[in-house]
Design a protein around this motif. Structure first.
Motif, PDB file in Angstrom:
ATOM      1  N   THR A   1       0.680  -1.128  -0.169  1.00 24.67           N
ATOM      2  CA  THR A   1      -0.005  -0.183  -0.007  1.00 24.67           C
ATOM      3  C   THR A   1       1.036   1.155  -0.050  1.00 24.67           C
ATOM      4  O   THR A   1       1.957   1.081   0.404  1.00 24.67           O
ATOM      5  N   TRP A   2       0.464   2.403  -0.284  1.00 22.39           N
ATOM      6  CA  TRP A   2       1.101   3.546  -0.293  1.00 22.39           C
ATOM      7  C   TRP A   2       1.546   4.093   1.071  1.00 22.39           C
ATOM      8  O   TRP A   2       2.532   4.719   1.303  1.00 22.39           O
ATOM      9  N   ASP A   3       0.798   3.664   2.144  1.00 23.30           N
ATOM     10  CA  ASP A   3       0.939   3.920   3.642  1.00 23.30           C
ATOM     11  C   ASP A   3       2.306   3.169   3.944  1.00 23.30           C
ATOM     12  O   ASP A   3       3.384   3.722   4.378  1.00 23.30           O
ATOM     13  N   PHE A   4       2.500   1.842   3.217  1.00 18.73           N
ATOM     14  CA  PHE A   4       3.755   1.201   3.784  1.00 18.73           C
ATOM     15  C   PHE A   4       4.817   1.656   2.952  1.00 18.73           C
ATOM     16  O   PHE A   4       5.973   1.709   3.500  1.00 18.73           O
ATOM     17  N   ILE A   5       4.618   2.171   1.803  1.00 20.70           N
ATOM     18  CA  ILE A   5       5.541   2.579   0.938  1.00 20.70           C
ATOM     19  C   ILE A   5       6.328   3.974   1.806  1.00 20.70           C
ATOM     20  O   ILE A   5       7.514   4.064   1.717  1.00 20.70           O
ATOM     21  N   ALA A   6       5.622   4.993   1.829  1.00 19.96           N
ATOM     22  CA  ALA A   6       5.837   6.049   2.809  1.00 19.96           C
ATOM     23  C   ALA A   6       6.614   5.872   3.998  1.00 19.96           C
ATOM     24  O   ALA A   6       7.782   6.195   4.328  1.00 19.96           O
ATOM     25  N   GLU A   7       5.925   4.598   4.863  1.00 23.91           N
ATOM     26  CA  GLU A   7       6.745   4.329   6.300  1.00 23.91           C
ATOM     27  C   GLU A   7       8.116   3.853   5.917  1.00 23.91           C
ATOM     28  O   GLU A   7       9.143   4.302   6.376  1.00 23.91           O
ATOM     29  N   ALA A   8       8.410   3.045   4.662  1.00 20.15           N
ATOM     30  CA  ALA A   8       9.566   2.296   4.396  1.00 20.15           C
ATOM     31  C   ALA A   8      10.565   3.321   3.861  1.00 20.15           C
ATOM     32  O   ALA A   8      11.570   3.176   4.244  1.00 20.15           O
ATOM     33  N   ALA A   9       9.859   4.177   2.986  1.00 19.16           N
ATOM     34  CA  ALA A   9      10.921   5.298   2.691  1.00 19.16           C
ATOM     35  C   ALA A   9      11.405   6.083   3.547  1.00 19.16           C
ATOM     36  O   ALA A   9      12.527   6.590   3.407  1.00 19.16           O
ATOM     37  N   ARG A  10      10.743   6.517   4.381  1.00 22.00           N
ATOM     38  CA  ARG A  10      11.478   7.318   5.560  1.00 22.00           C
ATOM     39  C   ARG A  10      12.239   6.676   6.405  1.00 22.00           C
ATOM     40  O   ARG A  10      13.430   7.134   6.875  1.00 22.00           O
ATOM     41  N   LYS A  11      11.900   5.161   6.743  1.00 18.76           N
ATOM     42  CA  LYS A  11      12.909   4.539   7.693  1.00 18.76           C
ATOM     43  C   LYS A  11      14.243   4.325   6.898  1.00 18.76           C
ATOM     44  O   LYS A  11      15.314   4.290   7.707  1.00 18.76           O
ATOM     45  N   ILE A  12      14.342   4.086   5.678  1.00 17.82           N
ATOM     46  CA  ILE A  12      15.622   3.724   5.073  1.00 17.82           C
ATOM     47  C   ILE A  12      16.411   4.974   4.446  1.00 17.82           C
ATOM     48  O   ILE A  12      17.407   4.939   4.069  1.00 17.82           O
ATOM     49  N   THR A  13      15.848   6.258   4.794  1.00 19.33           N
ATOM     50  CA  THR A  13      16.470   7.338   4.125  1.00 19.33           C
ATOM     51  C   THR A  13      17.621   7.635   5.182  1.00 19.33           C
ATOM     52  O   THR A  13      17.668   7.648   6.477  1.00 19.33           O
ATOM     53  N   ASP A  14      18.811   7.934   4.563  1.00 17.44           N
ATOM     54  CA  ASP A  14      20.021   8.517   5.156  1.00 17.44           C
ATOM     55  C   ASP A  14      20.747   9.543   4.293  1.00 17.44           C
ATOM     56  O   ASP A  14      21.659   9.292   3.594  1.00 17.44           O
ATOM     57  N   LYS A  15      20.338  10.712   4.729  1.00 17.74           N
ATOM     58  CA  LYS A  15      20.684  11.875   4.125  1.00 17.74           C
ATOM     59  C   LYS A  15      22.355  12.249   4.268  1.00 17.74           C
ATOM     60  O   LYS A  15      22.724  12.530   3.334  1.00 17.74           O
TER      61      LYS A  15
END
Length: 437
Positions: free
Chosen positions: A158-172
């Motif tokens: 789902t889009w909710d899962f994609i958003a959660e995952a994207a934020r968690k794996i971000t390492d700027k």
């Protein structure tokens, strides 16, 4: 490292010369990986057709669309073969701008084309373009980054899962961004993704009376989701990124999730070009979790013959070479089965060599088969399409709306301002065109 599918500059021309007096075909095409490979393999065509020269005019996607549309509408006659998509084919065929492909030879095997792709490049039961690859859309993601944060990608996210995952794996700090999505303005660039996103969230471009729907909550939800997620987890300068730019980011390990065309799967999994080739997983294009709609993305880059050419026989010879089953075998012999142009022929997906070499094959086929361009939205609509609306005016209004949403992504306007502008400009243009009475 060489990045496949990216050319320096907006336009490159390449002529493959033959003997004196040879007939020269001028081919307008897009700067993507499969076409660049095709150009490198044309010695095979030249050996079989020494009386035909090839002149390639290779253009960035938005520029290609402008050039070929202007040329064919004004009967300019610059090109003998054009690379176009299933948006243009039925519209241009009905206007008499394209020649039917009725001389492709006995070995072409039109019946082998996947039914949805064949229908997309036909008009009145006749083939007016020959697809060299077909696509839907999918999720490509970094399995190592998901494992690092303890996440597992569902097969049907789902889009909710994609958003959660994207934020968690971000390492700027490490220049690793959770998600890459198209931001470059264009009806076939950012609006391809955003239309598919809105479709999956219950949105639609028009109601049954052709009234634009950008003032409705579904579009607000979709654009808000996109802008907020890209701000939190996307790369800098995302409003300038299209397919090629996001491909480069993913191949160089700077992107954790990329949602785009299924054709990209072979690019990101090729160790010659991708530093993360052994760390890529695949999933279906997301849904909202409320509606079982995966956006209905369906596209085929195809070769067509403009009605203004006087070289249609030679043009069809080249199109046959570039899109028949023998060409797939040629690519496999040179670059391996995983890198053949996908999404056009049923026989490819029955081929055990391809099944073994391409872990994304079954998912690609499932996505293409699932695309329902006759019913792209949850609510009733007066148009067909998928990630586009199949009316002549869409090329203009789609790009104009894309500019508004690209500006919102860049922070130049708010999403509410972009949506209001989109509603106003599309209402104006559709009224002028006579759709809205």
């Amino acid at each position: 490292m060489r990045l496949r599918g990216i050319l320096l500059g907006a336009c490159a021309a390449l002529t493959l010369a033959g003997p004196a007096g040879a007939e020269t075909l001028t081919i307008a095409t897009v700067n993507n990986g499969d076409i660049i490979r095709m150009q490198k393999l044309t010695d095979d065509f030249k050996a079989k057709n020494p009386d035909i020269d090839l002149k390639w005019v290779t253009l960035e996607e938005n520029v290609l669309r402008q050039k070929v549309t202007t040329d064919i509408a004004t009967k300019g006659g610059q090109f003998d073969i054009m690379t176009i998509g299933n948006y243009e084919v039925p519209i241009w065929a009905k206007r008499g701008w394209l020649l039917p492909l009725d001389n492709l030879g006995a070995n072409y095997d039109e019946a082998d084309l996947l039914p949805s792709i064949r229908e997309a490049v036909s008009s009145g039961g006749k083939l007016y373009a020959s697809p060299f690859y077909g696509e839907s859309a999918m999720v490509m993601y970094r399995t190592d980054l998901f494992a690092k944060v303890g996440l597992t990608m569902p097969a049907d996210p789902t889009w909710d899962f994609i958003a959660e995952a994207a934020r968690k794996i971000t390492d700027k700090n490490a220049s690793v961004y959770g998600i890459c999505l198209r931001g470059k303005a264009g009806w076939g660039e950012n609006m391809a993704f955003l239309t598919a996103l809105a479709n999956s969230m219950g949105g639609r471009w028009f109601d049954e009376q052709w009234k634009p729907q950008f003032d409705q909550p579904e579009w607000k939800n979709a654009v808000d989701y996109y802008v907020k997620l890209m701000k939190d987890a996307g790369p800098p300068g995302a409003s300038s990124n299209g397919f090629n730019e996001n491909l480069a980011l993913f191949q160089t390990g700077k992107c954790g999730i990329w949602i785009d065309a299924t054709v990209a799967a072979s690019f990101v999994s090729n160790p010659k070009d991708s530093t993360v080739a052994d760390k890529v997983g695949y999933a279906l294009f997301p849904t909202s979790g409320t509606f079982d709609n995966h956006g209905n993305w369906l596209w085929a880059w195809s070769l067509a013959v403009p009605a203004g050419t006087k070289k249609d026989k030679a043009a069809q010879k080249f199109i046959t070479w570039a899109t028949d089953k023998a060409y797939i075998e040629l690519v496999a012999s040179k670059d391996g089965w995983a890198n053949v142009p996908p999404g056009t022929r049923a026989s490819l997906y029955d081929n055990p060599h391809y099944q073994q070499a391409a872990p994304f094959a079954s998912l690609t086929l499932a996505a293409i088969k699932a695309a329902n361009t006759a019913k792209p939205a949850v609510k009733p609509v007066p148009y067909i399409g998928g990630q586009f609306v199949a009316i002549p005016e869409f090329q203009g209004i789609g790009t104009a709306v894309g500019q508004q949403f690209s500006a919102a992504l860049a922070g130049q306007v708010t999403t509410d301002q972009a949506l209001r502008s989109a509603q106003q400009l599309v209402t104006r243009e559709m009224t002028k065109a006579g759709y809205i009475k």
